[in-house]
Design a protein around this motif. Structure first.
Motif, PDB file in Angstrom:
ATOM      1  N   ALA A   1      -3.493   1.592   0.424  1.00  0.00           N
ATOM      2  CA  ALA A   1      -4.758   0.966   0.815  1.00  0.00           C
ATOM      3  C   ALA A   1      -5.454   1.777   1.901  1.00  0.00           C
TER       4      ALA A   1
ATOM      5  N   TRP B   1      -7.153   4.848   0.349  1.00  0.00           N
ATOM      6  CA  TRP B   1      -8.373   4.468  -0.350  1.00  0.00           C
ATOM      7  C   TRP B   1      -9.482   4.082   0.642  1.00  0.00           C
TER       8      TRP B   1
ATOM      9  N   ALA C   1      -9.192  -0.792  -1.469  1.00  0.00           N
ATOM     10  CA  ALA C   1      -8.269  -0.950  -0.344  1.00  0.00           C
ATOM     11  C   ALA C   1      -8.004  -2.420  -0.057  1.00  0.00           C
ATOM     12  N   ARG C   2      -9.056  -3.245  -0.062  1.00  0.00           N
ATOM     13  CA  ARG C   2      -8.877  -4.674   0.210  1.00  0.00           C
ATOM     14  C   ARG C   2      -8.005  -5.341  -0.848  1.00  0.00           C
TER      15      ARG C   2
ATOM     16  N   LEU D   1      -5.630  -3.949  -2.588  1.00  0.00           N
ATOM     17  CA  LEU D   1      -4.246  -3.539  -2.360  1.00  0.00           C
ATOM     18  C   LEU D   1      -3.644  -4.274  -1.170  1.00  0.00           C
ATOM     19  N   LEU D   2      -4.441  -4.479  -0.126  1.00  0.00           N
ATOM     20  CA  LEU D   2      -3.939  -5.215   1.034  1.00  0.00           C
ATOM     21  C   LEU D   2      -3.599  -6.656   0.666  1.00  0.00           C
TER      22      LEU D   2
END
Length: 493
Positions: free
Chosen positions: A267, A270, A318-319, A321-322
């Motif tokens: 994340a 990215w 990224a969000r 994946l988080l």
């Protein structure tokens, strides 16, 4: 010079300022010329057995230590042994070396368990941890301990009694140095000392250094930032002394939350991208280039495997994946080096990119030498630990799996590297690269390693950049090289 000279042991430390100090004081067995060809330096000649496993090296005449004693094969063997416990290529070579034995005062033999030409590549590597040759008594210092005696056989003598940490280091011409007869070419050829004395001045502020150059107080400024170029005096010249440039990159702490989770590391990559931090640091894109190749763009092992992950920021990815990772806002500490003109604006942008993707970020400011110390802390951020550090490597230091420290994934033991990734597959693939019989095989293995590095999110490159060096009027003979070297330079009136 760009950063403080805090460690005087160029085997113990891979810092570039320590490397440049090493080139003044010590010599190397081989060196690369301007055509990237390996040339003998301290060596007169070598022979290779028919099966490619035995190398016999003969030193050239006239090699003398600064204390007046002759350089011997015993000195060289001790130096190879110490370097081989510290440098990545040295470690790889050590793993296939059966014996290193002296024949006489000027000749020694290296016997390998498998045939490979990597021995010459390793002996000639220009940066990272070059194989600087030291007296036997000095080279017997454990590689984990800093040497305390600085006797070399290079073109300049380190004036230890005039060294003021954080202020200056002084070097004087070694009158008994015998240069090679060939003309100087990058790091090879004759190392002719054309000045009597060199003073390496510490100036942390880039504008202060530029003003000192304009006023004639100094003759050489290693790096001039693009936004300060208009302030240079008209009679000052600039020179891009390095055709390969530097790869900037960042590496995660795999031991501590939240980056002990692979999805969180992915994340972060990215979230960051390359354009925003490079533009903030260097302004115009004429001073940098986007590059996601782990082993450098335009170099022998360039690959496009998974590079999209690092090139362009994607905060939405990224969000997601988080969320998948279950990230709960755990704080991350980003080490911010403030005294490096070529990196000082990058960390704040990385912090902002990460925050926009949902990370909780603390920016911890420090000088470069402090960063080197702090990143050794393996504890949690609450106990002075860290989450991400940023650094730069010359492209000749990262151009293949044997020399690239940023891919090291051997865990938290002696063979590990800051961040302490533990991915046995990378260790195995690096050994396969060492033993690969053809260039095609090596290229395939390097691309596979790059995919693993991105999949495991061990680190990510931030692109490449070239640096401009500024010279006072009358300064001539500065060599184009991947290190700052000061032989061949003359200073007019």
């Amino acid at each position: 010079m760009e950063q403080r000279l805090g460690n005087l042991d160029p085997i113990m430390s891979a810092a570039h300022q320590t490397r440049d100090h090493g080139y003044l004081v010590y010599d190397t067995l081989y060196a690369l010329d301007s055509e990237q060809q390996i040339q003998p330096q301290m060596v007169e000649s070598h022979e290779v057995s028919e099966d490619g496993t035995t190398y016999t090296f003969t030193l050239r005449d006239g090699l003398t230590w600064h204390d007046g004693t002759p350089v011997t094969s015993a000195d060289v063997i001790a130096s190879i042994n110490r370097w081989g416990q510290r440098d990545r290529m040295g470690l790889a070579l050590r793993g296939i070396t059966e014996t290193i034995e002296p024949v006489d005062e000027q000749t020694f033999v290296v016997t390998l368990s498998v045939p490979t030409s990597v021995i010459l590549d390793a002996f000639a590597k220009p940066s990272g941890v070059p194989l600087f040759i030291m007296p036997e008594r000095v080279a017997q210092t454990p590689f984990s301990e800093q040497i305390t005696e600085y006797v070399g056989s290079g073109p300049f003598v380190f004036a230890a009694d005039q060294y003021e940490p954080g202020v200056r280091a002084v070097y004087t011409r070694f009158e008994d140095y015998v240069p090679r007869e060939e003309p100087a070419s990058q790091l090879a050829g004759g190392k002719v000392a054309k000045v009597d004395r060199i003073e390496r001045i510490e100036m942390a502020d880039a504008l202060t250094a530029l003003n000192a150059l304009n006023s004639g107080e100094v003759d050489y400024v290693q790096t001039v930032l693009p936004d300060l170029m208009p302030l240079l005096s008209p009679d000052v010249t600039t020179q891009n002394i390095d055709e390969f440039g530097y790869q900037i990159g960042y590496r995660f702490n795999h031991l501590q939350a939240p980056f002990d989770n692979r999805l969180v590391r992915q994340a972060a990559i990215w979230a960051i991208g390359q354009q925003e931090p490079l533009q903030a640091q260097f302004g115009s894109d004429e001073h940098y280039a986007l590059c996601g190749a782990i082993f450098g763009c335009g170099l022998p092992y360039e690959s496009d495997a998974m590079v999209e992950m690092a090139l362009e920021a994607d905060p939405d990815r990224a969000r997601d994946l988080l969320e998948e990772a279950g990230y709960q806002g755990e704080p991350i500490v980003l080490l911010h080096v403030t005294d490096s003109p070529a990196m000082s604006s990058i960390a704040p942008v990385l912090a902002q990119q990460l925050r926009e993707a949902g990370f909780s970020v603390e920016l911890r400011a420090m000088d470069f030498m402090t960063m080197l110390s702090q990143r050794a802390n393996q504890g949690p951020v609450a106990d002075g630990g860290w989450s991400i550090f940023i650094t730069s490597w010359h492209n000749t230091e990262i151009q293949d799996p044997l020399r690239n420290y940023m891919i090291v994934a051997a865990g938290a033991g002696e063979e590990g590297y800051a961040g302490w990734a533990d991915v046995p597959e990378i260790v195995d693939q690096t050994q396969a690269f060492l033993r690969a019989p053809t260039q095609e095989d090596r290229e395939r293995i390097a691309a596979e390693i790059q995919s693993i590095v991105y999949e495991e999110a061990i680190y990510a490159p931030l692109g490449t950049q070239a640096r401009l060096t500024a010279l006072a009027p009358g300064v001539e003979g500065v060599l184009n090289a991947p290190a700052n070297v000061f032989w061949n330079i003359s200073k007019g009136e």
